[in-house]
Design a protein around this motif. Structure first.
Motif, PDB file in Angstrom:
ATOM      1  N   ALA A 225       0.940  17.756 -14.054  1.00  0.00           N
ATOM      2  CA  ALA A 225       0.670  16.484 -14.925  1.00  0.00           C
ATOM      3  C   ALA A 225      -0.897  16.549 -16.276  1.00  0.00           C
ATOM      4  CB  ALA A 225       0.326  15.125 -13.945  1.00  0.00           C
ATOM      5  N   GLU A 226      -1.908  16.885 -15.131  1.00  0.00           N
ATOM      6  CA  GLU A 226      -3.457  17.123 -15.466  1.00  0.00           C
ATOM      7  C   GLU A 226      -3.340  18.662 -17.047  1.00  0.00           C
ATOM      8  OE1 GLU A 226      -7.060  18.385 -13.914  1.00  0.00           O
ATOM      9  OE2 GLU A 226      -6.499  19.802 -13.798  1.00  0.00           O
ATOM     10  N   LEU A 227      -2.121  19.071 -17.165  1.00  0.00           N
ATOM     11  CA  LEU A 227      -1.616  19.945 -17.765  1.00  0.00           C
ATOM     12  C   LEU A 227      -1.323  19.068 -19.228  1.00  0.00           C
ATOM     13  CD1 LEU A 227       0.802  22.984 -16.663  1.00  0.00           C
ATOM     14  CD2 LEU A 227      -1.484  23.120 -17.354  1.00  0.00           C
ATOM     15  N   TYR A 228      -0.975  18.395 -18.887  1.00  0.00           N
ATOM     16  CA  TYR A 228      -0.339  17.220 -20.457  1.00  0.00           C
ATOM     17  C   TYR A 228      -2.047  16.387 -20.685  1.00  0.00           C
ATOM     18  CZ  TYR A 228       4.224  17.150 -19.208  1.00  0.00           C
ATOM     19  OH  TYR A 228       5.864  17.902 -18.974  1.00  0.00           O
ATOM     20  N   GLU A 229      -2.681  16.279 -20.019  1.00  0.00           N
ATOM     21  CA  GLU A 229      -4.017  15.345 -20.552  1.00  0.00           C
ATOM     22  C   GLU A 229      -5.101  17.093 -21.278  1.00  0.00           C
ATOM     23  OE1 GLU A 229      -6.352  14.422 -17.227  1.00  0.00           O
ATOM     24  OE2 GLU A 229      -3.844  13.158 -16.769  1.00  0.00           O
ATOM     25  N   MET A 230      -4.746  17.252 -20.379  1.00  0.00           N
ATOM     26  CA  MET A 230      -5.575  19.095 -21.278  1.00  0.00           C
ATOM     27  C   MET A 230      -4.983  19.410 -22.782  1.00  0.00           C
ATOM     28  SD  MET A 230      -6.768  21.036 -18.242  1.00  0.00           S
ATOM     29  CE  MET A 230      -7.718  21.230 -17.421  1.00  0.00           C
ATOM     30  N   ARG A 231      -3.592  19.236 -22.730  1.00  0.00           N
ATOM     31  CA  ARG A 231      -2.839  19.536 -24.276  1.00  0.00           C
ATOM     32  C   ARG A 231      -3.280  18.540 -24.798  1.00  0.00           C
ATOM     33  NH1 ARG A 231       3.094  18.976 -24.672  1.00  0.00           N
ATOM     34  NH2 ARG A 231       2.521  16.773 -24.602  1.00  0.00           N
ATOM     35  N   ASP A 232      -3.423  17.516 -24.884  1.00  0.00           N
ATOM     36  CA  ASP A 232      -3.490  15.927 -25.649  1.00  0.00           C
ATOM     37  C   ASP A 232      -4.688  15.837 -25.461  1.00  0.00           C
ATOM     38  OD1 ASP A 232      -0.882  16.402 -25.625  1.00  0.00           O
ATOM     39  OD2 ASP A 232      -0.180  14.878 -24.414  1.00  0.00           O
ATOM     40  N   GLY A 233      -5.755  15.875 -25.086  1.00  0.00           N
ATOM     41  CA  GLY A 233      -7.114  16.127 -24.757  1.00  0.00           C
ATOM     42  C   GLY A 233      -8.016  16.096 -26.120  1.00  0.00           C
ATOM     43  N   ALA A 234      -8.863  15.842 -26.654  1.00  0.00           N
ATOM     44  CA  ALA A 234      -9.481  16.069 -27.903  1.00  0.00           C
ATOM     45  C   ALA A 234     -10.606  16.864 -26.742  1.00  0.00           C
ATOM     46  CB  ALA A 234     -10.177  14.818 -28.430  1.00  0.00           C
TER      47      ALA A 234
ATOM     48  N   SER B 263      -2.154  27.091 -26.090  1.00  0.00           N
ATOM     49  CA  SER B 263      -0.665  27.761 -25.977  1.00  0.00           C
ATOM     50  C   SER B 263       0.063  28.355 -25.165  1.00  0.00           C
ATOM     51  CB  SER B 263      -0.396  29.166 -27.154  1.00  0.00           C
ATOM     52  OG  SER B 263      -1.145  29.855 -26.766  1.00  0.00           O
ATOM     53  N   LYS B 264      -0.600  28.653 -24.160  1.00  0.00           N
ATOM     54  CA  LYS B 264      -0.006  29.561 -23.058  1.00  0.00           C
ATOM     55  C   LYS B 264       0.092  27.840 -21.992  1.00  0.00           C
ATOM     56  CE  LYS B 264      -0.969  33.584 -22.582  1.00  0.00           C
ATOM     57  NZ  LYS B 264       0.846  33.785 -23.239  1.00  0.00           N
ATOM     58  N   ILE B 265      -1.122  26.547 -22.047  1.00  0.00           N
ATOM     59  CA  ILE B 265      -0.426  25.208 -22.025  1.00  0.00           C
ATOM     60  C   ILE B 265       0.511  25.153 -21.641  1.00  0.00           C
ATOM     61  CG2 ILE B 265      -1.001  23.280 -21.411  1.00  0.00           C
ATOM     62  CD1 ILE B 265      -3.885  23.744 -21.233  1.00  0.00           C
ATOM     63  N   ASN B 266       0.910  24.826 -23.242  1.00  0.00           N
ATOM     64  CA  ASN B 266       1.883  24.575 -23.628  1.00  0.00           C
ATOM     65  C   ASN B 266       3.825  24.856 -23.415  1.00  0.00           C
ATOM     66  OD1 ASN B 266       1.233  22.670 -25.987  1.00  0.00           O
ATOM     67  ND2 ASN B 266       0.829  23.556 -27.325  1.00  0.00           N
ATOM     68  N   GLU B 267       3.406  26.124 -23.084  1.00  0.00           N
ATOM     69  CA  GLU B 267       4.306  27.587 -22.571  1.00  0.00           C
ATOM     70  C   GLU B 267       4.619  26.869 -21.212  1.00  0.00           C
ATOM     71  OE1 GLU B 267       3.526  31.774 -22.983  1.00  0.00           O
ATOM     72  OE2 GLU B 267       3.325  31.292 -24.852  1.00  0.00           O
ATOM     73  N   LEU B 268       3.738  26.758 -20.405  1.00  0.00           N
ATOM     74  CA  LEU B 268       3.772  26.026 -18.712  1.00  0.00           C
ATOM     75  C   LEU B 268       4.834  25.084 -19.416  1.00  0.00           C
ATOM     76  CD1 LEU B 268       3.405  27.968 -16.743  1.00  0.00           C
ATOM     77  CD2 LEU B 268       0.891  26.980 -16.399  1.00  0.00           C
ATOM     78  N   ILE B 269       4.288  24.188 -19.524  1.00  0.00           N
ATOM     79  CA  ILE B 269       4.434  22.772 -19.724  1.00  0.00           C
ATOM     80  C   ILE B 269       6.057  22.749 -20.209  1.00  0.00           C
ATOM     81  CG2 ILE B 269       4.939  20.741 -20.653  1.00  0.00           C
ATOM     82  CD1 ILE B 269       2.194  20.372 -20.927  1.00  0.00           C
TER      83      ILE B 269
END
Length: 180
Positions: free
Chosen positions: A35-44, A59-65
């Motif tokens: 769930a923290e991955l989404y916060e990191m991807r979408d956070g400022a 981009s790696k976070i997006n791939e993992l999501i």
């Protein structure tokens, strides 16, 4: 035989060498770290200091999501989320890497010393008798100071942990010597 490690999902995206291990690996992650991955991807806030590194890690976070959102993987995760401390069926990334998601529940026993995700990581390590991988020196120091009986490796020692590691019997032996 797969080596198993408890780890935060973001560390797998951040450290590329974790995706090319020399032996088969099972990364055991608490659901809250996914769930923290989404916060990191979408956070400022940037994940990394260097803008190029930050873009690469995001981009790696997006791939993992996307991997965790794959319909089969999502079903396995949703099934695990039905009961506290349930472990998902393996989520296969490739021939050498699989993920296991744990519906960990924060526990007040360590809650005063550690943040919620740290608490979940150490509780998973304790419950499943697995070593932790971390890049946070403060977390490692707190584990030692609190005398939490869980094994931890620094990310920089990943290859040692995969190839050799320290067995449970070695740890028990060293604990016996510490008593004298």
């Amino acid at each position: 035989m797969r080596r198993r490690f408890v780890i935060e999902a973001v560390l797998v995206a951040t450290y590329g060498h974790l995706l090319v291990p020399s032996r088969p690996i099972d990364y055991v992650v608490p659901y809250s770290s996914i769930a923290e991955l989404y916060e990191m991807r979408d956070g400022a806030d940037p994940v990394m200091d260097d803008p190029d590194d930050d873009g690469h890690v995001k981009s790696k976070i997006n791939e993992l999501i996307a991997f965790f959102e794959d319909s089969l993987n999502r079903k396995k995760i949703e099934k695990a989320m039905q009961v506290p401390w349930r472990v998902s069926s393996p989520l296969l990334l490739n021939d050498t890497i699989q993920f296991t998601v744990v519906h960990a529940v924060d526990n007040a026993h360590y809650g005063e010393l550690f943040d919620p995700i740290e608490t979940e990581l150490l509780l998973i390590g304790l419950k499943l008798n697995l070593p932790l991988l971390s890049d946070q020196f403060e977390f490692q120091d707190k584990l030692i100071e609190a005398e939490v009986p869980v094994q931890i490796y620094d990310i920089e020692d990943f290859e040692f942990a995969v190839e050799e590691g320290i067995s449970s019997s070695d740890l028990e032996m060293s604990n016996e010597f510490d008593r004298f």
